[in-house]
Design a protein around this motif. Structure first.
Motif, PDB file in Angstrom:
ATOM      1  N   LEU A   1       0.699  -1.267  -0.049  1.00 38.45           N
ATOM      2  CA  LEU A   1       0.004  -0.053  -0.103  1.00 38.45           C
ATOM      3  C   LEU A   1       0.931   1.397  -0.062  1.00 38.45           C
ATOM      4  CD1 LEU A   1      -2.862  -0.839   2.355  1.00 38.45           C
ATOM      5  CD2 LEU A   1      -2.844  -0.579  -0.045  1.00 38.45           C
ATOM      6  N   GLN A   2       2.214   1.119   0.147  1.00 38.53           N
ATOM      7  CA  GLN A   2       2.905   2.472   0.205  1.00 38.53           C
ATOM      8  C   GLN A   2       2.896   3.281  -1.220  1.00 38.53           C
ATOM      9  OE1 GLN A   2       3.965   3.117   3.074  1.00 38.53           O
ATOM     10  NE2 GLN A   2       3.292   1.057   3.864  1.00 38.53           N
ATOM     11  N   GLN A   3       2.879   2.977  -2.388  1.00 39.93           N
ATOM     12  CA  GLN A   3       2.696   3.633  -3.497  1.00 39.93           C
ATOM     13  C   GLN A   3       1.069   3.848  -3.598  1.00 39.93           C
ATOM     14  OE1 GLN A   3       4.120   1.364  -6.687  1.00 39.93           O
ATOM     15  NE2 GLN A   3       6.326   2.140  -6.224  1.00 39.93           N
ATOM     16  N   VAL A   4       0.248   3.133  -3.213  1.00 36.95           N
ATOM     17  CA  VAL A   4      -1.257   3.637  -3.334  1.00 36.95           C
ATOM     18  C   VAL A   4      -1.448   4.871  -2.226  1.00 36.95           C
ATOM     19  CG1 VAL A   4      -3.548   2.795  -2.582  1.00 36.95           C
ATOM     20  CG2 VAL A   4      -1.862   1.399  -3.714  1.00 36.95           C
ATOM     21  N   ILE A   5      -0.652   4.784  -1.065  1.00 35.84           N
ATOM     22  CA  ILE A   5      -1.028   5.910  -0.181  1.00 35.84           C
ATOM     23  C   ILE A   5      -0.285   7.104  -0.806  1.00 35.84           C
ATOM     24  CG2 ILE A   5      -0.185   6.695   2.080  1.00 35.84           C
ATOM     25  CD1 ILE A   5      -0.326   3.612   3.004  1.00 35.84           C
ATOM     26  N   ALA A   6       0.886   7.011  -1.232  1.00 41.93           N
ATOM     27  CA  ALA A   6       1.461   8.222  -1.964  1.00 41.93           C
ATOM     28  C   ALA A   6       0.715   8.917  -3.069  1.00 41.93           C
ATOM     29  CB  ALA A   6       2.889   7.772  -2.410  1.00 41.93           C
TER      30      ALA A   6
ATOM     31  N   ALA B   1      -2.444  10.491  -1.431  1.00 42.44           N
ATOM     32  CA  ALA B   1      -1.875  12.011  -0.928  1.00 42.44           C
ATOM     33  C   ALA B   1      -2.002  12.996  -1.834  1.00 42.44           C
ATOM     34  CB  ALA B   1      -0.885  11.725  -0.003  1.00 42.44           C
ATOM     35  N   GLN B   2      -1.358  12.727  -2.772  1.00 45.62           N
ATOM     36  CA  GLN B   2      -1.437  13.767  -3.785  1.00 45.62           C
ATOM     37  C   GLN B   2      -2.532  13.926  -4.662  1.00 45.62           C
ATOM     38  OE1 GLN B   2       1.633  12.835  -7.042  1.00 45.62           O
ATOM     39  NE2 GLN B   2       1.637  14.685  -7.761  1.00 45.62           N
ATOM     40  N   ARG B   3      -3.208  13.011  -4.749  1.00 46.92           N
ATOM     41  CA  ARG B   3      -4.602  13.058  -5.640  1.00 46.92           C
ATOM     42  C   ARG B   3      -5.435  14.174  -4.554  1.00 46.92           C
ATOM     43  NH1 ARG B   3      -8.887  14.108  -7.362  1.00 46.92           N
ATOM     44  NH2 ARG B   3     -10.212  12.624  -8.439  1.00 46.92           N
ATOM     45  N   PHE B   4      -5.761  13.735  -3.373  1.00 45.58           N
ATOM     46  CA  PHE B   4      -6.697  14.305  -2.326  1.00 45.58           C
ATOM     47  C   PHE B   4      -6.025  15.329  -1.506  1.00 45.58           C
ATOM     48  CE2 PHE B   4      -8.397  10.358  -4.043  1.00 45.58           C
ATOM     49  CZ  PHE B   4      -9.644  10.865  -4.623  1.00 45.58           C
ATOM     50  N   ASP B   5      -4.813  15.694  -1.729  1.00 50.93           N
ATOM     51  CA  ASP B   5      -4.048  16.584  -0.967  1.00 50.93           C
ATOM     52  C   ASP B   5      -4.166  16.344   0.693  1.00 50.93           C
ATOM     53  OD1 ASP B   5      -2.964  19.148  -0.416  1.00 50.93           O
ATOM     54  OD2 ASP B   5      -4.834  20.434  -0.208  1.00 50.93           O
TER      55      ASP B   5
ATOM     56  N   THR C   1     -10.666  11.529   5.692  1.00 48.89           N
ATOM     57  CA  THR C   1      -9.564  11.004   6.547  1.00 48.89           C
ATOM     58  C   THR C   1      -9.418   9.708   5.958  1.00 48.89           C
ATOM     59  OG1 THR C   1     -10.212  12.451   8.470  1.00 48.89           O
ATOM     60  CG2 THR C   1      -8.829  10.233   8.737  1.00 48.89           C
ATOM     61  N   LEU C   2      -7.938   9.215   5.531  1.00 48.36           N
ATOM     62  CA  LEU C   2      -7.701   7.768   5.432  1.00 48.36           C
ATOM     63  C   LEU C   2      -6.906   7.316   6.078  1.00 48.36           C
ATOM     64  CD1 LEU C   2      -7.365   6.149   2.638  1.00 48.36           C
ATOM     65  CD2 LEU C   2      -5.276   7.157   2.100  1.00 48.36           C
ATOM     66  N   GLY C   3      -7.003   6.045   6.481  1.00 51.18           N
ATOM     67  CA  GLY C   3      -6.132   5.217   7.301  1.00 51.18           C
ATOM     68  C   GLY C   3      -5.664   4.230   6.377  1.00 51.18           C
ATOM     69  N   ALA C   4      -4.376   3.602   6.993  1.00 55.69           N
ATOM     70  CA  ALA C   4      -3.789   2.310   6.227  1.00 55.69           C
ATOM     71  C   ALA C   4      -3.196   1.506   7.491  1.00 55.69           C
ATOM     72  CB  ALA C   4      -2.798   2.980   5.299  1.00 55.69           C
ATOM     73  N   ILE C   5      -3.485   0.266   7.192  1.00 59.24           N
ATOM     74  CA  ILE C   5      -2.995  -0.973   8.315  1.00 59.24           C
ATOM     75  C   ILE C   5      -2.089  -1.780   7.205  1.00 59.24           C
ATOM     76  CG2 ILE C   5      -3.615  -2.753   9.333  1.00 59.24           C
ATOM     77  CD1 ILE C   5      -6.204  -1.425  10.170  1.00 59.24           C
ATOM     78  N   THR C   6      -0.915  -1.635   7.693  1.00 57.65           N
ATOM     79  CA  THR C   6       0.176  -2.182   6.776  1.00 57.65           C
ATOM     80  C   THR C   6       1.123  -3.156   7.502  1.00 57.65           C
ATOM     81  OG1 THR C   6       1.664  -0.256   7.000  1.00 57.65           O
ATOM     82  CG2 THR C   6       0.252  -0.099   5.024  1.00 57.65           C
ATOM     83  N   PRO C   7       0.626  -4.207   7.749  1.00 56.22           N
ATOM     84  CA  PRO C   7       1.431  -5.094   8.367  1.00 56.22           C
ATOM     85  C   PRO C   7       2.460  -5.692   7.788  1.00 56.22           C
ATOM     86  CG  PRO C   7      -0.538  -6.238   8.052  1.00 56.22           C
ATOM     87  CD  PRO C   7      -0.783  -4.749   7.681  1.00 56.22           C
ATOM     88  N   ILE C   8       2.595  -5.611   6.376  1.00 55.72           N
ATOM     89  CA  ILE C   8       3.644  -6.317   5.670  1.00 55.72           C
ATOM     90  C   ILE C   8       4.486  -5.288   5.082  1.00 55.72           C
ATOM     91  CG2 ILE C   8       4.091  -7.990   3.579  1.00 55.72           C
ATOM     92  CD1 ILE C   8       2.357  -9.232   5.718  1.00 55.72           C
ATOM     93  N   SER C   9       4.221  -4.213   4.416  1.00 52.18           N
ATOM     94  CA  SER C   9       4.885  -3.256   4.045  1.00 52.18           C
ATOM     95  C   SER C   9       5.479  -2.328   4.821  1.00 52.18           C
ATOM     96  CB  SER C   9       4.311  -2.380   2.835  1.00 52.18           C
ATOM     97  OG  SER C   9       3.184  -1.669   3.373  1.00 52.18           O
ATOM     98  N   GLN C  10       4.874  -2.034   6.161  1.00 52.56           N
ATOM     99  CA  GLN C  10       5.404  -1.147   7.038  1.00 52.56           C
ATOM    100  C   GLN C  10       4.692  -1.505   8.337  1.00 52.56           C
ATOM    101  OE1 GLN C  10       4.730   3.004   6.540  1.00 52.56           O
ATOM    102  NE2 GLN C  10       6.433   3.609   8.252  1.00 52.56           N
ATOM    103  N   HIS C  11       5.488  -2.676   8.963  1.00 55.62           N
ATOM    104  CA  HIS C  11       4.741  -3.037  10.244  1.00 55.62           C
ATOM    105  C   HIS C  11       4.787  -2.170  11.474  1.00 55.62           C
ATOM    106  CE1 HIS C  11       8.064  -3.897  12.675  1.00 55.62           C
ATOM    107  NE2 HIS C  11       8.887  -4.640  11.862  1.00 55.62           N
ATOM    108  N   PHE C  12       3.799  -2.237  12.413  1.00 51.40           N
ATOM    109  CA  PHE C  12       3.686  -1.509  13.605  1.00 51.40           C
ATOM    110  C   PHE C  12       4.049  -2.117  14.784  1.00 51.40           C
ATOM    111  CE2 PHE C  12      -0.050  -2.925  10.974  1.00 51.40           C
ATOM    112  CZ  PHE C  12      -0.624  -3.871  12.051  1.00 51.40           C
TER     113      PHE C  12
END
Length: 332
Positions: free
Chosen positions: A212-217, A220-224, A248-259
């Motif tokens: 999801l990292q590229q999707v989020i980027a 973020a650009q498309r919707f400011d 508001t957009l949230g992302a849960i990314t256990p693989i690409s950026q774990h928390f």
């Protein structure tokens, strides 16, 4: 819901404060989402093995005395558990529980929204992976889009806030629908949370993972969108908000950026198994203790000892085949 006069702290062996319990009230579900439950699965727990409402209340009360203040009701599909609003009211009245929420697929939410609101549930998360009926049928096993939308309408009418839509993103399945889901959430005032699939059970490993990292980027650009530090429930999601405050957009990314470094939660399954990490097998079987006559002091001691051995992190990348149980049996 009542806050305690002093705030106890429950720490694991890595210094993380555990203040969030995800409570599965049933392992049954009326859907068969491809990433969650194996097709044709029938190996559900017998009701005799489910924790009773009294047993659940004892465990949650013990956690609350130890400093756990956030409680989320999950499943399976929690609204399949008979008299769930009565249980919610009992749990919400416990001293120390000051945040009671629900995760649901919303197929039955229109029938229960008013009772849940009256019981003290304030926030809900709704699973919705598509806005197209045929895709819902392909992902979940049947077309329930109309039922889910009716449930969302009922939740809005009852004043639940915030309402979060959880969209599990899969390549070639629904990843082309993300912007449509954003537009839907902007129109309805919902928070959209995008979720990466996890290799939990064969069904999870067979899903089509999207980083999801590229999707989020791009979003973020498309919707400011800008990163947000707003408190939205204490879970693992990271959030971004539009500069006008309208989305508001949230992302849960256990693989690409774990928390894992900030993990604050454990899961209790309907059969009384306390899972200390979604991506590890460490657990505590509470049902034998409860039915063996353990007193409250012993129960609290058992919980403390279990939390102390909570694993540092999952190994989804290193050992994707490690977890053989599936999500609906673990608790959402």
């Amino acid at each position: 819901m009542n806050a305690p006069t002093s705030t106890p702290v429950l720490l694991d062996g890595h210094g993380r404060r555990i203040d969030y319990l995800r409570l599965s009230v049933t392992d049954r579900c009326d859907l068969r989402c491809s990433y969650c439950m194996p097709k044709g699965f029938k190996g559900f727990e017998e009701p005799a093995n489910w924790l009773t409402f009294d047993e659940i209340e004892r465990v949650v009360a013990a956690f609350a005395r130890l400093g756990v203040r956030r409680l989320r009701l999950t499943g399976g599909e929690p609204l399949l558990r008979r008299d769930l609003p009565l249980l919610a009211a009992r749990l919400g009245a416990l001293p120390g529980v000051d945040d009671l929420s629900l995760s649901t697929n919303a197929t039955r939410l229109d029938r229960h929204a008013a009772a849940l609101r009256a019981a003290g549930v304030r926030r809900i998360n709704v699973s919705l992976d598509s806005l197209q009926a045929e895709r819902i049928a392909a992902i979940a096993g049947r077309d329930v889009l109309g039922e889910v939308l009716a449930g969302l309408d009922a939740a809005c009418a009852q004043g639940f806030a915030p309402i979060k839509l959880n969209m599990v993103v899969q390549a070639g399945v629904n990843d082309d629908e993300i912007e449509a889901m954003v537009a839907f959430c902007i129109e309805r005032g919902f928070i959209l949370r995008l979720i990466e699939t996890m290799p939990v059970g064969d069904s999870g490993r067979a899903s089509r993972h999207v980083d999801l990292q590229q999707v989020i980027a791009a979003l973020a650009q498309r919707f400011d969108l800008a990163p947000s530090a707003r408190e939205l429930g204490g879970g693992p999601a990271r959030y971004w908000q539009s500069r006008d405050g309208g989305f508001t957009l949230g992302a849960i990314t256990p693989i690409s950026q774990h928390f894992c470094a900030t993990c604050n939660r454990v899961r209790l399954s309907v059969d009384g198994t306390l899972y200390l990490c979604l991506g590890q097998d460490d657990k505590l079987e509470l049902r034998p203790l409860l039915r063996g006559g353990i007193d409250d002091a012993g129960l609290e001691a058992a919980l403390r000892q279990a939390i102390e051995r909570k694993p540092e992190r999952h190994e989804f990348r290193e050992k994707p085949g490690k977890i053989v149980r599936f999500m609906s049996a673990t608790g959402g």
